[in-house]
Design a protein around this motif. Structure first.
Motif, PDB file in Angstrom:
ATOM      1  N   HIS A 276       3.957   0.420  -2.241  1.00  0.00           N
ATOM      2  CA  HIS A 276       2.804  -0.484  -2.314  1.00  0.00           C
ATOM      3  C   HIS A 276       3.203  -1.831  -2.918  1.00  0.00           C
ATOM      4  O   HIS A 276       2.458  -2.423  -3.704  1.00  0.00           O
ATOM      5  N   SER A 277       4.352  -2.341  -2.534  1.00  0.00           N
ATOM      6  CA  SER A 277       4.899  -3.555  -3.145  1.00  0.00           C
ATOM      7  C   SER A 277       4.735  -4.844  -2.346  1.00  0.00           C
ATOM      8  O   SER A 277       5.385  -5.833  -2.678  1.00  0.00           O
ATOM      9  N   PRO A 278       3.905  -4.932  -1.297  1.00  0.00           N
ATOM     10  CA  PRO A 278       3.759  -6.225  -0.598  1.00  0.00           C
ATOM     11  C   PRO A 278       3.365  -7.369  -1.516  1.00  0.00           C
ATOM     12  O   PRO A 278       3.744  -8.519  -1.279  1.00  0.00           O
ATOM     13  N   GLU A 279       2.620  -7.081  -2.590  1.00  0.00           N
ATOM     14  CA  GLU A 279       2.236  -8.117  -3.550  1.00  0.00           C
ATOM     15  C   GLU A 279       3.456  -8.840  -4.117  1.00  0.00           C
ATOM     16  O   GLU A 279       3.430 -10.060  -4.331  1.00  0.00           O
ATOM     17  N   TYR A 280       4.497  -8.096  -4.365  1.00  0.00           N
ATOM     18  CA  TYR A 280       5.724  -8.667  -4.925  1.00  0.00           C
ATOM     19  C   TYR A 280       6.447  -9.538  -3.916  1.00  0.00           C
ATOM     20  O   TYR A 280       6.859 -10.668  -4.224  1.00  0.00           O
TER      21      TYR A 280
END
Length: 573
Positions: free
Chosen positions: A218-222
């Protein structure tokens, strides 16, 4: 010399006050020519008295045209003037340049040449200034990606060592400078800037790493934040789909750099004492955004908030629902809060390794179908248990319970790379990371999830590299197994080759490469801009009358609170 000749000389000498380059030089030339013609006629004609009186009155001294009739002197009896037969080199012929006695016009031609040179230099200077300018004004033209102008512009930028330019980016993004507690300070390797006013990491060329393991999915924010943060760095050597701009007036969208998924995993999911820090950050975020001018102007419609984990931003997601959410699916959201029309589906980051140099063939993959994961799930995941009973004993099928620890990831990697098809089943939500693990392993996905929404499906045709089966059909005896066995080697090979082609679209990385997941998500956001502008323009219809249409129609408070309690009681994938 008689009196007429002296007057003639005075007129001629007076006309010489005009310099050769003066704009009225041609008037002097005309006067000299006509005076010379009349002088010759006066000296040879018996009517010299008429000519003398004509010059004495100054008739031709005031008017250059030889056709003008000049009245005789009032003190002399009127008599008809002699017919003046002008020589071939008259004023009219000289003006057309048709006689051997034509007048010189080199002065006029000289100024024409000078003006032409000045104009040419001015146009060239303007061309050079526009060619290398960086127009940050709202009126700067949008260059269509892929056309000839865009290609030439990019070639010029590459020659000058610049590969990320606002004029050639698909999306202009204004990113808020939120305090580091909202983003990189959550990572273990964060080093604050030496400048206390700078909220970003000290070394942008070596950004802190996002936590590993299942946090990665769930790292698309990064990845989106990192791409924006480095988009204007001089040493950047990769092209960009989105570029960060410092002027919010020219921004297409406003990006909120809150690591909402990591905040949930780090602060809420783990047991802690005292107030939940994740909830504190959420309340602070709402307070911050609701007091921003740009949020107020649009009601948040042109803002982007990444909430990829199904439980992220659980406390305030209804308050920020006008924004464009970047989600993994819509399984945990009511339709009024999040939907495919306004929001963006981003892929999970796969946890198995990328299958590089894949040379496998149809016959070299011994397994027909592979699935490894939790079998007992709630809600939509009930189908897993039912399919397990139908498929567990079939030849060529690996359907087993698995975990997400390191040994489970290793066994899943080996199994997917050894199988022709990989099963994706609905779980607690319509999607899971297993689909993207299959794509990274070049194992043709078999998707049994009726409510699933797929990333950038308006750009990709998933039927070219995936098989879709309705849930009700999948529960029919032997339906799935017979469908898979009917796929011949050439059809499977075609889908396998397509998988290898599109796999780059599901790869998160920094720095980015053209067509990877980061750029594809930015492009998906860019495709929402027309609908956002349409909504904003419609909302402004009645602004003068003091009525503004609400951005969303939320349910009653009691219903909304009940939905939030239900969501919090659910376990993540």
């Amino acid at each position: 010399m008689n009196r007429g000749h002296r007057l003639l000389e005075e007129v001629v000498s007076f006309s010489g006050i005009f310099d050769r380059g003066h704009p009225r030089y041609h008037l002097r030339v005309e006067k000299q020519q006509n005076c010379q013609d009349l002088k010759e006629m006066a000296s040879s004609s018996e009517d010299s008295v008429w000519s003398e009186k004509l010059f004495k009155r100054g008739g031709l001294g005031k008017e250059a045209s030889p056709n003008k009739i000049v009245s005789s002197s009032p003190d002399l009896p009127r008599s008809a003037p002699p017919s003046l037969s002008l020589p071939p080199s008259s004023f009219h012929e000289a003006k057309l340049g048709s006689s051997s006695h034509s007048r010189p016009v080199r002065g006029f031609q000289h100024w024409r040449a000078v003006l032409a040179i000045i104009c040419a230099l001015t146009i060239y200077a303007l061309y050079r200034s526009f060619k290398y300018a960086h127009p940050f004004e709202p009126s700067s033209p949008t260059l269509i990606r892929g056309n000839e102008v865009w290609a030439k512009g990019m070639e010029s930028l590459l020659d000058r060592g610049v590969t990320c330019d606002p004029r050639f980016a698909t999306l202009k993004v204004y990113m808020y400078d939120l305090p580091s507690e909202f983003h990189f300070a959550m990572t273990s390797t964060f080093q604050p800037s030496l400048d206390p006013r700078n909220v970003w990491p000290r070394n942008l060329s070596n950004l802190p790493r996002y936590p590993g393991g299942l946090y990665q999915q769930h790292s698309p924010e990064y990845w989106l934040t990192a791409d924006l943060l480095t988009s204007t760095m001089p040493e950047r050597k990769t092209e960009c789909t989105a570029v960060r701009v410092s002027n919010p007036q020219i921004a297409d969208v406003f990006f909120v750099p809150f690591f909402a998924s990591l905040s949930y995993n780090k602060y809420t999911k783990i047991e802690h004492e005292g107030e939940d820090l994740n909830e504190q950050l959420q309340r602070q975020l709402v307070f911050f955004l609701k007091n921003q001018t740009w949020w107020k102007l649009s009601g948040g419609k042109d803002h982007v908030v990444v909430i990829h984990h199904p439980n992220s931003l659980h406390l305030v997601r209804d308050q920020l629902s006008p924004a464009m959410y970047v989600v993994c699916d819509f399984g945990r959201y009511p339709e009024w809060m999040a939907n495919i029309k306004k929001d963006i589906v981003a892929p999970y980051k796969h946890v198995v390794g990328t299958f590089k140099d894949d040379s496998t063939q149809f016959n070299s993959r011994p397994l027909l179908l592979f699935f490894q994961g939790a079998i007992v799930r709630k809600e939509g995941g009930i189908i897993r248990q039912q399919l397990f009973e139908l498929l567990k004993d079939k030849e060529g099928v690996h359907f087993a319970t698995g975990n997400t620890q390191s040994n489970g990831i290793k066994s899943a990697t080996v199994g997917m790379r050894s199988s022709k098809f990989c099963l994706h089943l609905a779980g607690d939500t319509p999607s899971s990371n297993r689909l993207f693990d299959a794509i990274a392993s070049h194992c043709v996905p078999v998707i049994i999830s009726d409510e699933i929404e797929l990333p950038y499906e308006d750009e990709l045709d998933y039927s070219e590299f995936c098989l879709f089966v309705r849930g009700e059909d999948a529960l029919k005896k032997n339906f799935v197994i017979n469908l898979l066995r009917s796929v011949q080697a050439d059809e499977w090979t075609r889908m396998w080759n397509k998988l290898k082609t599109v796999a780059i679209h599901f790869e998160y990385q920094h720095p980015t490469v053209p067509g990877d997941a980061v750029n594809m998500v930015w492009r998906a956001i860019a495709r929402r801009i027309p609908s956002v502008k349409l909504a904003l323009n419609k909302d402004s219809r009645y602004a003068r009358s003091g009525w503004v249409k609400p951005a969303v129609e939320p349910p009653p408070v009691a219903v909304a609170e009940n939905e939030q309690r239900t969501i919090m009681n659910q376990n993540p994938r």
